[in-house]
Design a protein around this motif. Sequence first.
Motif, PDB file in Angstrom:
ATOM      1  N   PRO A   4       0.833  -1.206   0.000  1.00  0.00           N
ATOM      2  CA  PRO A   4       0.000   0.000   0.000  1.00  0.00           C
ATOM      3  C   PRO A   4       0.865   1.253   0.000  1.00  0.00           C
ATOM      4  N   VAL A   5       0.371   2.329  -0.612  1.00  0.00           N
ATOM      5  CA  VAL A   5       1.148   3.560  -0.751  1.00  0.00           C
ATOM      6  C   VAL A   5       1.589   4.110   0.598  1.00  0.00           C
ATOM      7  N   GLY A   6       0.652   4.232   1.536  1.00  0.00           N
ATOM      8  CA  GLY A   6       0.990   4.801   2.837  1.00  0.00           C
ATOM      9  C   GLY A   6       2.065   4.010   3.545  1.00  0.00           C
ATOM     10  N   TYR A   7       1.989   2.689   3.486  1.00  0.00           N
ATOM     11  CA  TYR A   7       2.978   1.845   4.152  1.00  0.00           C
ATOM     12  C   TYR A   7       4.350   1.977   3.491  1.00  0.00           C
ATOM     13  N   ALA A   8       4.344   1.983   2.153  1.00  0.00           N
ATOM     14  CA  ALA A   8       5.617   2.097   1.434  1.00  0.00           C
ATOM     15  C   ALA A   8       6.295   3.425   1.731  1.00  0.00           C
ATOM     16  N   LEU A   9       5.543   4.517   1.650  1.00  0.00           N
ATOM     17  CA  LEU A   9       6.119   5.831   1.923  1.00  0.00           C
ATOM     18  C   LEU A   9       6.622   5.929   3.359  1.00  0.00           C
ATOM     19  N   ALA A  10       5.937   5.265   4.279  1.00  0.00           N
ATOM     20  CA  ALA A  10       6.380   5.274   5.672  1.00  0.00           C
ATOM     21  C   ALA A  10       7.710   4.544   5.826  1.00  0.00           C
ATOM     22  N   LEU A  11       7.843   3.384   5.209  1.00  0.00           N
ATOM     23  CA  LEU A  11       9.102   2.638   5.298  1.00  0.00           C
ATOM     24  C   LEU A  11      10.266   3.433   4.715  1.00  0.00           C
ATOM     25  N   PHE A  12       9.998   4.164   3.651  1.00  0.00           N
ATOM     26  CA  PHE A  12      11.055   4.948   3.023  1.00  0.00           C
ATOM     27  C   PHE A  12      11.631   5.990   3.980  1.00  0.00           C
ATOM     28  N   GLN A  13      10.852   6.385   4.980  1.00  0.00           N
ATOM     29  CA  GLN A  13      11.299   7.463   5.860  1.00  0.00           C
ATOM     30  C   GLN A  13      12.410   7.040   6.808  1.00  0.00           C
ATOM     31  N   ILE A  14      12.729   5.750   6.833  1.00  0.00           N
ATOM     32  CA  ILE A  14      13.893   5.315   7.598  1.00  0.00           C
ATOM     33  C   ILE A  14      15.149   6.019   7.081  1.00  0.00           C
ATOM     34  N   ALA A  66      10.225   6.090  14.091  1.00  0.00           N
ATOM     35  CA  ALA A  66       9.321   5.266  14.890  1.00  0.00           C
ATOM     36  C   ALA A  66       7.872   5.497  14.480  1.00  0.00           C
ATOM     37  N   GLY A  67       7.532   6.773  14.246  1.00  0.00           N
ATOM     38  CA  GLY A  67       6.183   7.077  13.778  1.00  0.00           C
ATOM     39  C   GLY A  67       5.905   6.466  12.425  1.00  0.00           C
ATOM     40  N   ALA A  68       6.903   6.540  11.527  1.00  0.00           N
ATOM     41  CA  ALA A  68       6.733   5.961  10.190  1.00  0.00           C
ATOM     42  C   ALA A  68       6.553   4.446  10.263  1.00  0.00           C
ATOM     43  N   ILE A  69       7.287   3.801  11.189  1.00  0.00           N
ATOM     44  CA  ILE A  69       7.166   2.348  11.335  1.00  0.00           C
ATOM     45  C   ILE A  69       5.791   1.974  11.870  1.00  0.00           C
ATOM     46  N   LEU A  70       5.273   2.783  12.807  1.00  0.00           N
ATOM     47  CA  LEU A  70       3.915   2.543  13.309  1.00  0.00           C
ATOM     48  C   LEU A  70       2.901   2.609  12.171  1.00  0.00           C
ATOM     49  N   ILE A  71       3.054   3.617  11.328  1.00  0.00           N
ATOM     50  CA  ILE A  71       2.125   3.762  10.196  1.00  0.00           C
ATOM     51  C   ILE A  71       2.254   2.572   9.243  1.00  0.00           C
ATOM     52  N   SER A  72       3.490   2.160   8.991  1.00  0.00           N
ATOM     53  CA  SER A  72       3.721   1.145   7.974  1.00  0.00           C
ATOM     54  C   SER A  72       3.367  -0.272   8.436  1.00  0.00           C
ATOM     55  N   THR A  73       3.486  -0.539   9.737  1.00  0.00           N
ATOM     56  CA  THR A  73       3.288  -1.905  10.203  1.00  0.00           C
ATOM     57  C   THR A  73       1.969  -2.129  10.936  1.00  0.00           C
ATOM     58  N   LEU A  74       1.490  -1.073  11.643  1.00  0.00           N
ATOM     59  CA  LEU A  74       0.284  -1.247  12.454  1.00  0.00           C
ATOM     60  C   LEU A  74      -0.838  -0.298  12.076  1.00  0.00           C
ATOM     61  N   GLY A  75      -0.495   0.733  11.225  1.00  0.00           N
ATOM     62  CA  GLY A  75      -1.497   1.751  10.904  1.00  0.00           C
ATOM     63  C   GLY A  75      -2.603   1.245  10.019  1.00  0.00           C
TER      64      GLY A  75
END
Length: 302
Positions: A253-263, A293-302
Motif C-alpha cells: 500500500p502507498v501509505g505503508y511504502a512511503l512510511a518505510l522509506f522514511q527510515i 518510529a512514527g513511520a514504522i507505526l504507520i507502515s506496520t500497524l497503521g
Amino acid sequence: MLLSGLPFLSLAIVVRIVANPLANVFQKQLTQRAANPLFVTATTYGLLVLVCLVFWPQLQFTGLLPEFWYSMLITSLFAMLGNVFLVKAMHLGDLSVLGPINAYKAVVGMLVSIFLLNEIPGWWGLAGLVLIIAGSYMVLNDRRQPEQIFGKASPLRLFQRPEVKLRLAALVFSAIDGAFLKKAIILSTPTIAFFYWCVLGFGFTFIWILFTIRLTWRAQTRLLLVQKRTYLALCLTVGLTQMASNITLANMPVGYALALFQISALVSVLFGYHFFREGGIIRKLIGAGIMVAGAILISTLG
C-alpha cells in the motif's frame, strides 16, 4: 514473479532508503556550485531516458489503457514539481534537517490513498502521525537560528523557514504523485511506469526551461560538462531511488511504502554531517529516530 518476491522487495526497500539521501547529497553539491535546480532536474530526467532507451529496448509503447496515460501525466507533473522544489530546498537548507522532514510524506500519502485507493489507516497510524510531528519539531528546533536566540520558537514559526516550506511543498507533490504512480504501475509494470516517468518528467521540465531559464541554459550546460561526474552520480542514485520505489509500490500500500522509506531520515542526518559538516547531529538523530518510529507505526500497524 521476481519483482514480487520478498527478498527482492526487501532489497528494493533498502536500496531506496540509501539511494534517496545520497541523491540529495549530489543535488546539494550541484546547487552549491551554481547549478540551477530546474536544470538539474531536467538533466537527471534526460539522462535516465537515454539509459532506458539503451538498456530496455523491449519497453512497451502501445496498447496501454487511457487510464494509464491519465495517471502517468498527473504523476509526472507532480513528480517534476516536487523534484524542482526539493533541489531548491537542498540549496537553501541542511540535508540533516530536510531529510527527516520528508517523513511527512507518509502522512500525506496516507491521506491521499484514503480517497484514491481506499486504504484506511488505523489507530496506530494516527499514533505514528503524532510521533512524526513531535520528532520533526526536535529536528527543526535549532537554537542557532535567529528566531530562537531568545527562547523557543513556536512550531509554526519553524515551518515558515523558506527551505522548510519548499521541502514541505516538494513532499506534498511527491506524495500525491506516489498514489497516481501506483495506479499506473498496476496498469502496466514498474519498468514501463519508470520509463514514462522519465520521459514525461523531462518533457515538463524542458517546457519550463523554455519559459524561465532559456537565457542561461548555455552557462548551465557548461557547468554540466564540468560537473559531469556529479551529474552522472545523481542520475544513478535517482534512477535507483525511483525504480526501487516502483517495485515497492507494486507490492505494498502507498501509505505503508512511503512510511518505510522514511527510515532514510537517519541516513540523511548522517550524510549531512559527513558531507557538509552540519551541526546538532545528536539532537537531529534523536528527532529523526522519533519520526522513523512514527513511520514504522504507520507502515506496520497503521
